[in-house]
Structures are given as structure tokens and as C-alpha cells.
Design a protein around this motif. Sequence first.
Motif, PDB file in Angstrom:
ATOM      1  N   GLY A  55      79.666 -23.211  49.022  1.00 30.51           N
ATOM      2  CA  GLY A  55      80.983 -23.647  49.476  1.00 30.51           C
ATOM      3  C   GLY A  55      80.902 -24.876  50.358  1.00 30.51           C
ATOM      4  O   GLY A  55      81.733 -25.793  50.252  1.00 30.51           O
ATOM      5  N   LEU A  56      79.900 -24.908  51.224  1.00 29.91           N
ATOM      6  CA  LEU A  56      79.731 -26.055  52.111  1.00 29.91           C
ATOM      7  C   LEU A  56      79.426 -27.321  51.316  1.00 29.91           C
ATOM      8  O   LEU A  56      79.952 -28.402  51.616  1.00 29.91           O
ATOM      9  CB  LEU A  56      78.607 -25.781  53.113  1.00 29.91           C
ATOM     10  N   LEU A  57      78.543 -27.195  50.325  1.00 20.89           N
ATOM     11  CA  LEU A  57      78.170 -28.363  49.534  1.00 20.89           C
ATOM     12  C   LEU A  57      79.366 -28.937  48.792  1.00 20.89           C
ATOM     13  O   LEU A  57      79.590 -30.157  48.776  1.00 20.89           O
ATOM     14  CB  LEU A  57      77.061 -27.986  48.547  1.00 20.89           C
ATOM     15  N   VAL A  58      80.158 -28.080  48.167  1.00 23.31           N
ATOM     16  CA  VAL A  58      81.355 -28.543  47.468  1.00 23.31           C
ATOM     17  C   VAL A  58      82.310 -29.221  48.443  1.00 23.31           C
ATOM     18  O   VAL A  58      82.894 -30.270  48.149  1.00 23.31           O
ATOM     19  CB  VAL A  58      82.048 -27.372  46.751  1.00 23.31           C
ATOM     20  N   ALA A  59      82.459 -28.631  49.638  1.00 20.75           N
ATOM     21  CA  ALA A  59      83.360 -29.198  50.640  1.00 20.75           C
ATOM     22  C   ALA A  59      82.935 -30.598  51.044  1.00 20.75           C
ATOM     23  O   ALA A  59      83.757 -31.513  51.187  1.00 20.75           O
ATOM     24  CB  ALA A  59      83.408 -28.286  51.861  1.00 20.75           C
ATOM     25  N   ILE A  60      81.625 -30.788  51.243  1.00 24.63           N
ATOM     26  CA  ILE A  60      81.125 -32.103  51.639  1.00 24.63           C
ATOM     27  C   ILE A  60      81.371 -33.127  50.544  1.00 24.63           C
ATOM     28  O   ILE A  60      81.734 -34.276  50.805  1.00 24.63           O
ATOM     29  CB  ILE A  60      79.624 -32.005  51.974  1.00 24.63           C
ATOM     30  N   LEU A  61      81.192 -32.717  49.288  1.00 28.84           N
ATOM     31  CA  LEU A  61      81.358 -33.647  48.175  1.00 28.84           C
ATOM     32  C   LEU A  61      82.820 -34.062  47.990  1.00 28.84           C
ATOM     33  O   LEU A  61      83.098 -35.208  47.618  1.00 28.84           O
ATOM     34  CB  LEU A  61      80.828 -33.012  46.887  1.00 28.84           C
ATOM     35  N   ILE A  62      83.754 -33.146  48.249  1.00 22.81           N
ATOM     36  CA  ILE A  62      85.161 -33.479  48.039  1.00 22.81           C
ATOM     37  C   ILE A  62      85.831 -34.026  49.305  1.00 22.81           C
ATOM     38  O   ILE A  62      86.975 -34.484  49.240  1.00 22.81           O
ATOM     39  CB  ILE A  62      85.961 -32.269  47.537  1.00 22.81           C
ATOM     40  N   ALA A  63      85.121 -33.976  50.440  1.00 21.68           N
ATOM     41  CA  ALA A  63      85.727 -34.412  51.700  1.00 21.68           C
ATOM     42  C   ALA A  63      86.268 -35.842  51.645  1.00 21.68           C
ATOM     43  O   ALA A  63      87.391 -36.091  52.127  1.00 21.68           O
ATOM     44  CB  ALA A  63      84.730 -34.257  52.853  1.00 21.68           C
ATOM     45  N   PRO A  64      85.537 -36.831  51.090  1.00 17.78           N
ATOM     46  CA  PRO A  64      86.100 -38.189  51.042  1.00 17.78           C
ATOM     47  C   PRO A  64      87.407 -38.269  50.270  1.00 17.78           C
ATOM     48  O   PRO A  64      88.361 -38.907  50.717  1.00 17.78           O
ATOM     49  CB  PRO A  64      84.987 -39.008  50.360  1.00 17.78           C
ATOM     50  N   MET A  65      87.473 -37.623  49.104  1.00 16.98           N
ATOM     51  CA  MET A  65      88.697 -37.629  48.299  1.00 16.98           C
ATOM     52  C   MET A  65      89.827 -36.901  49.033  1.00 16.98           C
ATOM     53  O   MET A  65      90.969 -37.360  49.064  1.00 16.98           O
ATOM     54  CB  MET A  65      88.439 -36.961  46.953  1.00 16.98           C
ATOM     55  N   PHE A  66      89.491 -35.760  49.627  1.00 19.25           N
ATOM     56  CA  PHE A  66      90.469 -34.971  50.367  1.00 19.25           C
ATOM     57  C   PHE A  66      91.039 -35.775  51.529  1.00 19.25           C
ATOM     58  O   PHE A  66      92.258 -35.805  51.750  1.00 19.25           O
ATOM     59  CB  PHE A  66      89.779 -33.699  50.878  1.00 19.25           C
ATOM     60  N   ASP A  67      90.154 -36.451  52.264  1.00 22.00           N
ATOM     61  CA  ASP A  67      90.576 -37.245  53.412  1.00 22.00           C
ATOM     62  C   ASP A  67      91.444 -38.422  52.982  1.00 22.00           C
ATOM     63  O   ASP A  67      92.452 -38.744  53.618  1.00 22.00           O
ATOM     64  CB  ASP A  67      89.336 -37.742  54.153  1.00 22.00           C
TER      65      ASP A  67
END
Length: 381
Positions: A55-67
Amino acid sequence: MALLTPLVISRRPSAAFASMGMLWGSFAAQVPVLKDRIGAGDALFGGLLAMSGAGLLVAILIAPMFDKRLGARSMQVSAVMLAVVYLSLGMAQSPVGFAVAIVLAAGASGLLDVLINARVSELEGRHRRSLMNVNHGMFSLAYAMGAFSTGLAREVGWPPVATFAVLGFLVLVLSTTMRLEPEVGIAGADRAPLPWLVVIPSGLILLIAFQSEASVEAWSALHIERTLGGRAVEGAFGPTMLGLTMAAGRFAGQAVGERIGNRALLTGALLVSSTGTVIAGLASTETVAYVGFGIVGLGISVLAPTTLAMVGVRVGPGPRAYVISRVAVIGFSAFFIGPAMMGLAAEFFGLRIAFVMIAGLLLLALLPLALLSRQDRVVPA
């Protein structure tokens, strides 16, 4: 006033740090009952916790797009997500259900973690003052409050889902204060070359810090209750003590780091935290264990925020948020390794030896710290 001004400056991400701290503190105090409810042994439970790394890895990968997509509301939305998915942890009745819940909770938590550290780093650059330690201190203080209140709730018979629901409601209230427009954002400089001589050693220090912190948080209550025969509220006081001393260490680290320098602060912190872990692991009474966990908290408290602050001052304001998110990728990989390692060690050697192993791991962090310190003379601050 020394703490009030930084808190006022960073009040919006500080509320997010406190929200995350409350929930994870409550989780740490619930570990014995959650583990028993799903019928997992030490090794299996450690393996289930390790799944949080996905879950953490997916979160880090999508963080730029999410932000980039949500901008000023990105902290708010991720905090609300965390509050909602935490209910699934309280309702889990089987290893499979717990695995799904921990992945979701870790994903929402990881997303919020990357965002709030990026926002604090941007505020540090804008106001030209250190803010990391005081914000991480708010996480630890809220963590202690969440752990202790959960211990009291367990004593009177509250189920985990009820406790998580109450704390989740508090997070929803706090989320109304978290709106903050990013300056550049995590995706703002994602094509800039990374300063790998800073990123790799910083990431390794962060990895060891997160792995040690998460292991002590997750297993401290179980150590007191199972190894030393403590009651629910006594077990909860283990992570409570850890959170309180971590808060004190981080608030103090705000000033100490400026006086003695980041390298000396990190070196001392690694030595102190490793000593405390040995004391807690080999304790013969609950009181000695509390002292050990308190020493661990003081030492381990400054590892992550000081490392992130060191990264922040070594890169320009444009790529700062992006570089910190890449360092976090390395650091968060601890959640794949740490829980499984701790669970296997506890299964085959017992919790005492498992905590001693964490002490040795903390001492290993002196190696990447030495490498990073060499770059002090190469990479301009």
C-alpha cells in the motif's frame, strides 16, 4: 514561543501529522487484540504487517499525480481516506480481511505522509527555518494520546471498531483545517536529475529509522502483555511512553540540531535508541521496559525529521518536494522488511532477541550517515 511560532507557521500540515499519529497510536495499542481476533502467530502477523508495504509503495507512486490533481485539498482528501479505511482494520475477523485492511490503511497513510512532508519542506524554504522536528513531534504526541486512550477503551471493553470510529471522527474534524496550496508540488520537478549521493544514503537512514520505529511501535504492547504479563492498559502504556518521549525528543531536536549540527544529532540518536531497545527487550519488569521504550523514543524521534531536513537544505526549492518523495520510496521499503523480520525473530527466538536485533540494525545506520556526511563537503547546502 520557540515551539509556538513553528506550529503556527505549519499549523495545516501539523493537523495532518496529529491525525495520522492518533490513528497509528491507537493501532499499536490494539495489536494484541487484533492479533488474537484473526488467530495469527507471530510470523504470520509479521507477514501480514509487511503487506502494508504494498500500500505504501502504490501511494508513493501515485502521490505526484494525486497532488497535481487535487492541489490545495490533497492533504484533506488523503486524511479523510485514512479515517475511513481505518474502520476496516477494526472490523477484520480473519488474516485475509486484515491483510486487505492493512494495505488500504498503509496506502492512505503513505499518501498523506509524502504530502505533509513535502508541504513542511516547502514551508521551511519559504520561511527559512526548521519545521520538520516540531511537526513530527505533533505526530508523536498525538500517537501517545491515541495509544493511551485506546488502552483505557480496551479496559472498559470497547471493540477496536468503536475506538477507530471515534478517532476517525476527530480526524474528519481536523481535516477542515488542512487546506494548503502547494508552491511547486511533488510533480513540479519530476524531470530534474536526482542528487543520488544525497538520496541513497538519506534513504537508507530513513529505511532503518522507519523499520526500527515501526517494529517497536507494533510489538511494544505485545511484549509487555505477553512477555511480562501486563494488562491491556499496561501494554498500551508501552507505545504511549514511546510516543511521549518521541514528542519530547522532536520538540527538543528543533533547538539541539541548530546547536550541535545534524550529523552529531543523528549519531547520538542512533546510539541512544539502540541502547534503549536493548533495555526494553531484556527488561525483567514492566517499569524497566517503560524506561527502555522511553529511551528508544528519545533517540529514534529525531532520525526521520532530521534526515528529511538534511535532504531539504541540500536541494533547491524547485525539486525539494520531488526529491523528498524519492527518498521516501527507499525509506518506506522498510515496511516490506521490518514487520516480517520482527515477526520471524519473535516466532523463532522470542521478542527479547527480536528487540536486540533492532538495536543492531540502528547501529548499522552509522554507515550511510558517514557516507552522507562526506557529501556535506561536496553537495552545496
